[in-house]
Write a protein that holds these residues in place. Structure first.
Motif, PDB file in Angstrom:
ATOM      1  N   ILE A  14      -2.636   0.691 -12.303  1.00  0.00           N
ATOM      2  CA  ILE A  14      -1.478   1.176 -11.548  1.00  0.00           C
ATOM      3  C   ILE A  14      -0.252   1.211 -12.457  1.00  0.00           C
ATOM      4  O   ILE A  14       0.067   0.231 -13.132  1.00  0.00           O
ATOM      5  CB  ILE A  14      -1.196   0.286 -10.329  1.00  0.00           C
ATOM      6  N   GLU A  15       0.418   2.357 -12.470  1.00  0.00           N
ATOM      7  CA  GLU A  15       1.689   2.500 -13.171  1.00  0.00           C
ATOM      8  C   GLU A  15       2.802   2.647 -12.140  1.00  0.00           C
ATOM      9  O   GLU A  15       2.618   3.319 -11.122  1.00  0.00           O
ATOM     10  CB  GLU A  15       1.682   3.729 -14.086  1.00  0.00           C
ATOM     11  N   ILE A  16       3.938   2.033 -12.434  1.00  0.00           N
ATOM     12  CA  ILE A  16       5.103   2.139 -11.558  1.00  0.00           C
ATOM     13  C   ILE A  16       6.175   2.944 -12.278  1.00  0.00           C
ATOM     14  O   ILE A  16       6.598   2.593 -13.379  1.00  0.00           O
ATOM     15  CB  ILE A  16       5.655   0.757 -11.169  1.00  0.00           C
ATOM     16  N   LEU A  17       6.587   4.038 -11.639  1.00  0.00           N
ATOM     17  CA  LEU A  17       7.649   4.873 -12.184  1.00  0.00           C
ATOM     18  C   LEU A  17       8.928   4.673 -11.388  1.00  0.00           C
ATOM     19  O   LEU A  17       8.878   4.490 -10.166  1.00  0.00           O
ATOM     20  CB  LEU A  17       7.250   6.352 -12.148  1.00  0.00           C
ATOM     21  N   ALA A  18      10.056   4.700 -12.076  1.00  0.00           N
ATOM     22  CA  ALA A  18      11.369   4.642 -11.425  1.00  0.00           C
ATOM     23  C   ALA A  18      12.064   5.974 -11.663  1.00  0.00           C
ATOM     24  O   ALA A  18      12.099   6.472 -12.799  1.00  0.00           O
ATOM     25  CB  ALA A  18      12.201   3.504 -12.004  1.00  0.00           C
ATOM     26  N   THR A  19      12.608   6.562 -10.604  1.00  0.00           N
ATOM     27  CA  THR A  19      13.216   7.879 -10.730  1.00  0.00           C
ATOM     28  C   THR A  19      14.484   7.985  -9.896  1.00  0.00           C
ATOM     29  O   THR A  19      14.676   7.250  -8.917  1.00  0.00           O
ATOM     30  CB  THR A  19      12.218   8.980 -10.306  1.00  0.00           C
ATOM     31  N   SER A  20      15.324   8.924 -10.291  1.00  0.00           N
ATOM     32  CA  SER A  20      16.543   9.220  -9.532  1.00  0.00           C
ATOM     33  C   SER A  20      16.286  10.274  -8.465  1.00  0.00           C
ATOM     34  O   SER A  20      17.190  10.561  -7.670  1.00  0.00           O
ATOM     35  CB  SER A  20      17.638   9.709 -10.484  1.00  0.00           C
ATOM     36  N   LEU A  21      15.105  10.847  -8.444  1.00  0.00           N
ATOM     37  CA  LEU A  21      14.754  11.877  -7.453  1.00  0.00           C
ATOM     38  C   LEU A  21      14.300  11.182  -6.177  1.00  0.00           C
ATOM     39  O   LEU A  21      13.136  10.802  -6.030  1.00  0.00           O
ATOM     40  CB  LEU A  21      13.652  12.794  -8.007  1.00  0.00           C
ATOM     41  N   LEU A  22      15.210  10.994  -5.242  1.00  0.00           N
ATOM     42  CA  LEU A  22      14.949  10.147  -4.075  1.00  0.00           C
ATOM     43  C   LEU A  22      14.227  10.870  -2.947  1.00  0.00           C
ATOM     44  O   LEU A  22      13.624  10.210  -2.085  1.00  0.00           O
ATOM     45  CB  LEU A  22      16.282   9.602  -3.536  1.00  0.00           C
ATOM     46  N   PRO A  46      25.992  -1.868  -6.529  1.00  0.00           N
ATOM     47  CA  PRO A  46      24.598  -1.561  -6.177  1.00  0.00           C
ATOM     48  C   PRO A  46      24.301  -0.075  -6.375  1.00  0.00           C
ATOM     49  O   PRO A  46      25.179   0.780  -6.252  1.00  0.00           O
ATOM     50  CB  PRO A  46      24.510  -1.956  -4.700  1.00  0.00           C
ATOM     51  N   PHE A  47      23.064   0.208  -6.686  1.00  0.00           N
ATOM     52  CA  PHE A  47      22.630   1.599  -6.846  1.00  0.00           C
ATOM     53  C   PHE A  47      21.195   1.732  -6.342  1.00  0.00           C
ATOM     54  O   PHE A  47      20.449   0.753  -6.263  1.00  0.00           O
ATOM     55  CB  PHE A  47      22.739   2.052  -8.300  1.00  0.00           C
ATOM     56  N   LYS A  48      20.815   2.962  -6.027  1.00  0.00           N
ATOM     57  CA  LYS A  48      19.483   3.233  -5.489  1.00  0.00           C
ATOM     58  C   LYS A  48      18.634   3.982  -6.497  1.00  0.00           C
ATOM     59  O   LYS A  48      19.100   4.894  -7.185  1.00  0.00           O
ATOM     60  CB  LYS A  48      19.583   4.059  -4.203  1.00  0.00           C
ATOM     61  N   ILE A  49      17.369   3.568  -6.589  1.00  0.00           N
ATOM     62  CA  ILE A  49      16.375   4.321  -7.334  1.00  0.00           C
ATOM     63  C   ILE A  49      15.108   4.393  -6.484  1.00  0.00           C
ATOM     64  O   ILE A  49      14.959   3.630  -5.511  1.00  0.00           O
ATOM     65  CB  ILE A  49      16.038   3.686  -8.699  1.00  0.00           C
ATOM     66  N   ARG A  50      14.244   5.271  -6.822  1.00  0.00           N
ATOM     67  CA  ARG A  50      12.995   5.422  -6.088  1.00  0.00           C
ATOM     68  C   ARG A  50      11.832   4.954  -6.953  1.00  0.00           C
ATOM     69  O   ARG A  50      11.762   5.282  -8.143  1.00  0.00           O
ATOM     70  CB  ARG A  50      12.795   6.893  -5.703  1.00  0.00           C
ATOM     71  N   LEU A  51      10.947   4.175  -6.372  1.00  0.00           N
ATOM     72  CA  LEU A  51       9.742   3.722  -7.053  1.00  0.00           C
ATOM     73  C   LEU A  51       8.569   4.598  -6.630  1.00  0.00           C
ATOM     74  O   LEU A  51       8.412   4.899  -5.449  1.00  0.00           O
ATOM     75  CB  LEU A  51       9.445   2.263  -6.730  1.00  0.00           C
ATOM     76  N   VAL A  52       7.761   5.003  -7.594  1.00  0.00           N
ATOM     77  CA  VAL A  52       6.583   5.825  -7.325  1.00  0.00           C
ATOM     78  C   VAL A  52       5.384   5.155  -7.981  1.00  0.00           C
ATOM     79  O   VAL A  52       5.446   4.751  -9.146  1.00  0.00           O
ATOM     80  CB  VAL A  52       6.754   7.259  -7.869  1.00  0.00           C
ATOM     81  N   LYS A  53       4.313   5.056  -7.226  1.00  0.00           N
ATOM     82  CA  LYS A  53       3.098   4.421  -7.714  1.00  0.00           C
ATOM     83  C   LYS A  53       2.113   5.498  -8.171  1.00  0.00           C
ATOM     84  O   LYS A  53       1.841   6.453  -7.457  1.00  0.00           O
ATOM     85  CB  LYS A  53       2.470   3.564  -6.611  1.00  0.00           C
ATOM     86  N   ASP A  86       0.820  -1.206   0.000  1.00  0.00           N
ATOM     87  CA  ASP A  86       0.000   0.000   0.000  1.00  0.00           C
ATOM     88  C   ASP A  86       0.860   1.265   0.000  1.00  0.00           C
ATOM     89  O   ASP A  86       0.348   2.367   0.150  1.00  0.00           O
ATOM     90  CB  ASP A  86      -0.943   0.007   1.208  1.00  0.00           C
ATOM     91  N   ARG A  87       2.169   1.110  -0.174  1.00  0.00           N
ATOM     92  CA  ARG A  87       3.065   2.261  -0.212  1.00  0.00           C
ATOM     93  C   ARG A  87       2.976   2.953  -1.572  1.00  0.00           C
ATOM     94  O   ARG A  87       2.835   2.303  -2.600  1.00  0.00           O
ATOM     95  CB  ARG A  87       4.506   1.832   0.065  1.00  0.00           C
ATOM     96  N   MET A  88       3.076   4.286  -1.579  1.00  0.00           N
ATOM     97  CA  MET A  88       3.032   5.065  -2.809  1.00  0.00           C
ATOM     98  C   MET A  88       4.422   5.462  -3.291  1.00  0.00           C
ATOM     99  O   MET A  88       4.591   5.875  -4.436  1.00  0.00           O
ATOM    100  CB  MET A  88       2.192   6.329  -2.605  1.00  0.00           C
ATOM    101  N   SER A  89       5.419   5.332  -2.423  1.00  0.00           N
ATOM    102  CA  SER A  89       6.779   5.702  -2.792  1.00  0.00           C
ATOM    103  C   SER A  89       7.757   4.924  -1.927  1.00  0.00           C
ATOM    104  O   SER A  89       7.506   4.712  -0.736  1.00  0.00           O
ATOM    105  CB  SER A  89       6.985   7.219  -2.614  1.00  0.00           C
ATOM    106  N   GLU A  90       8.856   4.492  -2.535  1.00  0.00           N
ATOM    107  CA  GLU A  90       9.852   3.715  -1.784  1.00  0.00           C
ATOM    108  C   GLU A  90      11.187   3.761  -2.512  1.00  0.00           C
ATOM    109  O   GLU A  90      11.245   3.664  -3.747  1.00  0.00           O
ATOM    110  CB  GLU A  90       9.401   2.265  -1.632  1.00  0.00           C
ATOM    111  N   VAL A  91      12.266   3.913  -1.747  1.00  0.00           N
ATOM    112  CA  VAL A  91      13.616   3.865  -2.295  1.00  0.00           C
ATOM    113  C   VAL A  91      14.131   2.442  -2.158  1.00  0.00           C
ATOM    114  O   VAL A  91      14.093   1.858  -1.063  1.00  0.00           O
ATOM    115  CB  VAL A  91      14.560   4.848  -1.570  1.00  0.00           C
ATOM    116  N   ILE A  92      14.594   1.862  -3.270  1.00  0.00           N
ATOM    117  CA  ILE A  92      15.103   0.491  -3.253  1.00  0.00           C
ATOM    118  C   ILE A  92      16.559   0.483  -3.705  1.00  0.00           C
ATOM    119  O   ILE A  92      17.024   1.416  -4.373  1.00  0.00           O
ATOM    120  CB  ILE A  92      14.274  -0.451  -4.151  1.00  0.00           C
ATOM    121  N   THR A  93      17.262  -0.563  -3.337  1.00  0.00           N
ATOM    122  CA  THR A  93      18.649  -0.762  -3.767  1.00  0.00           C
ATOM    123  C   THR A  93      18.703  -1.943  -4.713  1.00  0.00           C
ATOM    124  O   THR A  93      18.269  -3.048  -4.363  1.00  0.00           O
ATOM    125  CB  THR A  93      19.576  -1.010  -2.566  1.00  0.00           C
TER     126      THR A  93
END
Length: 429
Positions: A278-286, A263-270, A236-243
């Motif tokens: 539902i669309e999942i976006l990946a962004t560098s804006l953490l 390893p690198f980090k990106i942020r997922l946005v729902k 149920d999360r709308m945003s999360e930073v993953i590695t």
């Protein structure tokens, strides 16, 4: 002459086309375009810029309708065919880059101080000619119940608030859109935010953009992109930073592009659409505080401007109705159409700027009408500096009469996914 984006651009084109240095850079041989003939360098370039949507003789006649030729001299389509072989497609690339470079830095409407740049690609049907079908040029496909046909892949970077195309490449369809994007990355600036659709995501591309410190936002093609994305999509999360840690299967692509494997980090946005999808976006804006997840739906929607640019090129400017049947002719007309699209976009910007300030955000100008008027007036704009101001004013007045109110909540019928791509009839050239 009143100062404007459009008039300054046309004046710049006019000056460059008549420049000896520019001509020497963009002719095939030193002896080309040295005689005072009917088809001079500026005229050949102008005819191609206006577009070849009808038969060659009709287009040539229309271009010379407003020009005075010596007695007994007539424009002939065969002579034009010979003259265009002397012109490099790089002329239109330099003209496009010069105009984009001279535009004011505050032209783009920014998002959190970022200039939004969309990247995408499309395929183009090419003339069925022996020179084009050669493997070193473009792809050839055997139709099931039709003759063989050739396809090219066109890729572009588009500034989303104006619709201006900053960079465009044409290559064989076998070249992926990711590889074409790599060629275009050097023109991006540090304050550009790259928005990409679901054909681009790949671990190596994420890592490469992060390594270059290039901000991005792209849609993942599936919620099953990897286990971390799947878990996020089900939560149920709308945003999360993953590695993300590259695995052995991805080492080859990392090594191919010279990217450090780490390893690198990106942020997922729902993003939840009105349909419930539902669309999942990946962004560098953490940073969630600085860039709230609720704003990403509107951000990603701005990418649609490049789709509109491709539609204008293919459906309104009829890019796929190529007037020539050689690889050089195809590239000439492709880059000329990009320049024409940009000029029409600038004319639309000028028309909106002529409206009262409180109305400018409520209306949009008719891009198709702007391109049509520009094609009609180009011969005089490029050849008659004395009438330049009057012609410019005429075009802008006509565009102002055609502005339409924006209706952001209006949506058309869904597109049929099994539709057959239209094949335009090619007039006799």
């Amino acid at each position: 002459m009143r100062p404007s984006l459009y008039s300054k651009s046309i004046y710049k084109i006019q000056q460059l086309l008549h420049s000896l240095e520019f001509r020497s850079r963009h002719r095939q041989r030193p002896q080309d375009f040295t005689r005072n003939t009917t088809f001079t360098f500026p005229r050949v370039a102008g005819i191609l810029l206006a577009g070849l949507q009808q038969s060659l003789q009709v287009e040539v006649d229309q271009f010379f309708d407003h020009l005075d030729l010596p007695d007994g001299r007539l424009p002939n389509d065969d002579a034009f065919r010979m003259a265009r072989k002397k012109l490099k497609e790089s002329a239109y690339i330099e003209l496009r880059d010069q105009i984009n470079h001279d535009l004011p830095s505050d032209l783009a409407q920014r998002w959190h101080s970022w200039r939004i740049i969309a990247a995408d690609s499309t395929t183009l049907y090419l003339p069925n000619h022996a020179d084009i079908r050669k493997p070193e040029h473009f792809n050839v496909y055997d139709g099931a119940n039709a003759p063989p046909y050739s396809l090219a892949r066109a890729a572009a970077l588009c500034e989303t608030s104006t619709g201006l195309i900053l960079c465009a490449d044409l290559d064989a369809d076998r070249v992926s859109e990711r590889e074409l994007l790599l060629r275009q990355l050097p023109i991006l600036k540090q304050d550009d935010l790259l928005v990409l659709d679901r054909g681009y995501p790949a671990h190596w591309l994420f890592a490469l953009l992060l390594e270059r410190q290039q901000a991005f936002c792209m849609r993942l093609y599936s919620s099953s992109y990897n286990p971390l994305v799947t878990a996020f999509a089900r939560s149920d999360r709308m945003s999360e930073v993953i590695t993300i840690t590259p695995n052995r299967a991805q080492y080859k692509s990392f090594n191919t592009h010279g990217i450090a494997i780490k390893p690198f980090k990106i942020r997922l946005v729902k993003v939840i659409l009105q349909s419930g999808m539902i669309e999942i976006l990946a962004t560098s804006l953490l940073n969630e505080v600085q860039y709230p997840h609720a704003e990403f739906a509107a951000l990603y929607h701005r990418r649609w401007r490049i789709e509109e640019a491709f539609r204008n090129l293919k459906c309104r400017l009829k890019l796929e109705q190529f007037g020539g049947e050689t690889p050089l002719a195809v590239r000439q007309e492709f880059h000329a159409a990009i320049l024409l699209h940009n000029l029409a976009s600038l004319a639309c910007e000028d028309a909106l700027r002529a409206l009262p300030a409180e109305q400018q955000a409520l209306f949009h100008a008719n891009l198709s009408y702007a391109a049509s008027q520009l094609r009609h007036q180009l011969p005089r704009l490029l050849s008659d500096p004395k009438r330049f101001g009057a012609l410019f004013d005429k075009i802008i007045v006509l565009l102002i009469k055609q502005v339409e109110r924006l209706r952001p909540d209006r949506s058309g019928p869904p597109r049929n996914p099994s539709r057959i791509k239209p094949r335009y009839h090619r007039a006799y050239k």
